[in-house]
Scaffold this motif. Structure first.
Motif: not given
Lengths: 167, 400
Positions: A54, A57-58, A62, A129, B142-143, B146-147, B149-150, B153-154, B156, B183, B186, B203
């Motif tokens: 992740i 990617v971020l 991103g 994490v 588990n994430v 932030i997944y 958010l990621a 972020s793509i 765009v 940007i 984010e 998370l």
């Protein structure tokens, strides 16, 4: 299953990586790099390293690549598209890459380190994490803080440089 | 059960029966069960969301008409409820025009890239507690946070590509604006939800929702476990539960959580390109912004992508701050499938309420100027989010 996925995403990644070099249009190159990064993230997922995937990617796809694309689009580079491919340069590049691959494969296949199977992974105590957090703040606390300060200095430097007016 | 299966087996030839039996065993094995339930969940969720998208467009037109004292679309079907179908038919039948100097491949790729990320976000949202013992999340990773958010972020890339591939001035300006806006926002979007991770300690979106079930929603963390079914019958017990929840720690933690809700909510408007932050497509300045050159389904995909992004954004806000599928006094799906359905209904009801707020804001507030937008993001929200994180850390460390 895991092996199939590994080959699929590896080939995808190498394919798009080749696209970065082969394609003439700068925007297409940048997008190939993004796709290559996404395939790399998928490879991390097949290794159960979700957090790294992740973050990959971020941060790279991103944030960094969006800025790259932004700059490339603003500059509107046409010269690169017009450039012809030189046969001699291509042959030379191919030769170097071939030699490197040959060296790499011979080293990997003869080294005793890579011939023995690695011990199986132990079942993690926490989620990945939490494990990364523990590693960063327990085992590598000082280097982590130092890197933080380094980044802060870089940020302040950038702000200072960009605030300077041209005389 | 054996008698029953013996009875059924008479209706099939032996070969077909063994095939059916192995198929049944495969489907009930852990991995097979996971595959077909996931498939079913994804299909149903996608169906609901796409239906919701088309009716959000309808709601946008009706609510805007209400706000501007007009009637809005009310001719097709009762109260215009069939309008989305008419719109879809119109868009499908129009000419799908590609400008002469556009880069064809990227011009056609861009609308798809706009549509995909918001749908990917839906994959980790817990849209219900559980139904027949199956967890109502497509992928509980588990994430998860932030997944989200990621993926956003793509998102765009679609807009930027559309602006660039159109090879035209207004779309290009729209694409450039979109990049810098996304940007900028984010950062505050990601930083604003750090306090939640600190409070919950995970998370995983399911864990975050479960925390809210036990401790109260993030925007009003005063519902401890005592506020259950029984408390409704005994008001005294409910009051006791509320009083127990009003500890100093909870009250103090309320401050950073409200701030982070505020930042996240406003940044979400910027991320989904909605007014007052719709600079990338500002009609009065850029005609249509990045989708100026598109027609027919190309345009429709941008349009639907924006609304899908709104819906998944509302879903993320609901999950993080408004308790996800939970309602006070309502048990979760492990107490019966009716409660499971009610939980799913609660999640979508919250999303619809948030969508109404999105629409309401769009038709009430004027657009920001571009420098104001950037200043708000970099000078105000970014700093506020960082201070907020420190505030949360202080409270968590010193107030027990």
């Amino acid at each position: 299953m895991q092996l199939t996925l590994f080959w699929f995403f590896s080939l995808l990644m190498i394919g798009f990586g080749a696209g970065v070099v082969v394609l003439r249009n700068p925007v297409a190159c940048a997008l190939s790099l993004v796709a290559s990064f996404l395939a790399l993230a998928a490879l991390f997922v097949t290794l159960d390293a979700y957090f790294i995937a992740i973050i990959q990617v971020l941060v790279t796809a991103g944030a960094v690549m969006v800025l790259f694309l932004f700059i490339i689009m603003l500059l509107n580079l046409k010269a690169e598209e017009r450039r012809r491919v030189k046969l001699s340069a291509m042959l030379g590049g191919g030769l170097i890459v071939g030699c490197f691959l040959e060296l790499l494969s011979s080293t990997l296949s003869t080294s005793p380190l890579f011939s023995q199977p690695l011990p199986p992974l132990t079942e993690p105590v926490h989620s990945d994490v939490a494990m990364i957090g523990l590693t960063l703040f327990h085992s590598f606390n000082l280097p982590f803080q130092v890197i933080g300060v380094l980044l802060l200095v870089a940020t302040i430097g950038v702000v200072l440089l960009s605030r300077q007016t041209l005389k | 059960m054996d008698d029953f299966s013996n009875f059924i087996s008479h209706f099939f030839s032996p070969a077909a029966w063994t095939f059916l039996k192995t198929l049944g065993e495969r489907l009930m094995s852990p991995i097979g069960f996971l595959i077909w339930t996931t498939f079913l969940k994804s299909t149903i969720l996608l169906g609901i969301i796409l239906g919701l998208v088309s009716y959000t467009v309808y709601a946008e037109r009706r609510v805007s008409a209400l706000i501007q004292d007009r009637l809005g679309p009310n001719r097709v079907g009762w109260q215009g409820l069939l309008q989305p179908i008419a719109d879809a038919a119109k868009l499908l039948l129009k000419e799908n025009f590609t400008p002469k100097n556009a880069n064809y491949f990227y011009f056609r790729l861009a609308p798809k890239l706009v549509m995909i990320p918001p749908i990917l976000v839906l994959g980790v949202l817990p849209f219900g507690s559980s139904l027949f013992g199956v967890q109502m999340t497509i992928a509980s990773i588990n994430v998860g946070a932030i997944y989200v958010l990621a993926i956003s972020s793509i998102s765009v890339y679609g807009i930027v590509l559309a602006g660039w591939a159109s090879n035209s001035k207004y779309p290009f300006l729209g694409g450039i604006r979109s990049t810098s806006q996304m940007i900028s926002y984010e950062l505050s979007l990601a930083l604003s939800i750090v306090p939640i991770f600190m409070v919950v300690g995970s998370l995983n979106l399911n864990t975050i929702v479960q925390y809210q079930v036990e401790q109260g929603w993030m925007i009003a963390p005063f519902w401890p476990q005592g506020m259950n079914w029984h408390a409704l019958l005994h008001p005294a017990a409910a009051w006791q539960a509320i009083a127990a929840g009003m500890s100093l720690r909870h009250l103090l933690l309320w401050i950073p959580l409200i701030i982070s809700f505020f930042i996240f909510f406003v940044s979400m408007f910027a991320e989904t390109n909605r007014l007052p932050f719709d600079l990338p497509e500002a009609e009065q300045e850029l005609i249509g912004g990045y989708h100026t050159e598109y027609s027919s389904m190309g345009f429709a995909l941008f349009f639907l992508g924006e609304y899908t992004a709104m819906i998944s954004g509302a879903g993320v806000i609901t999950t993080l701050f408004l308790g996800g599928w939970s309602l006070p006094f309502i048990p979760d799906g492990s107490h019966g499938w009716v409660w499971g359905l009610i939980n799913i209904g609660a999640f979508f009801a919250k999303i619809i309420a948030l969508l109404f707020v999105f629409i309401w804001v769009r038709w009430t507030l004027p657009r920001f100027r571009y420098d104001q937008l950037m200043k708000l993001g970099w000078y105000f929200f970014f700093e506020l989010a960082i201070v907020n994180i420190f505030l949360t850390a202080l409270i968590l460390t010193y107030v027990k």
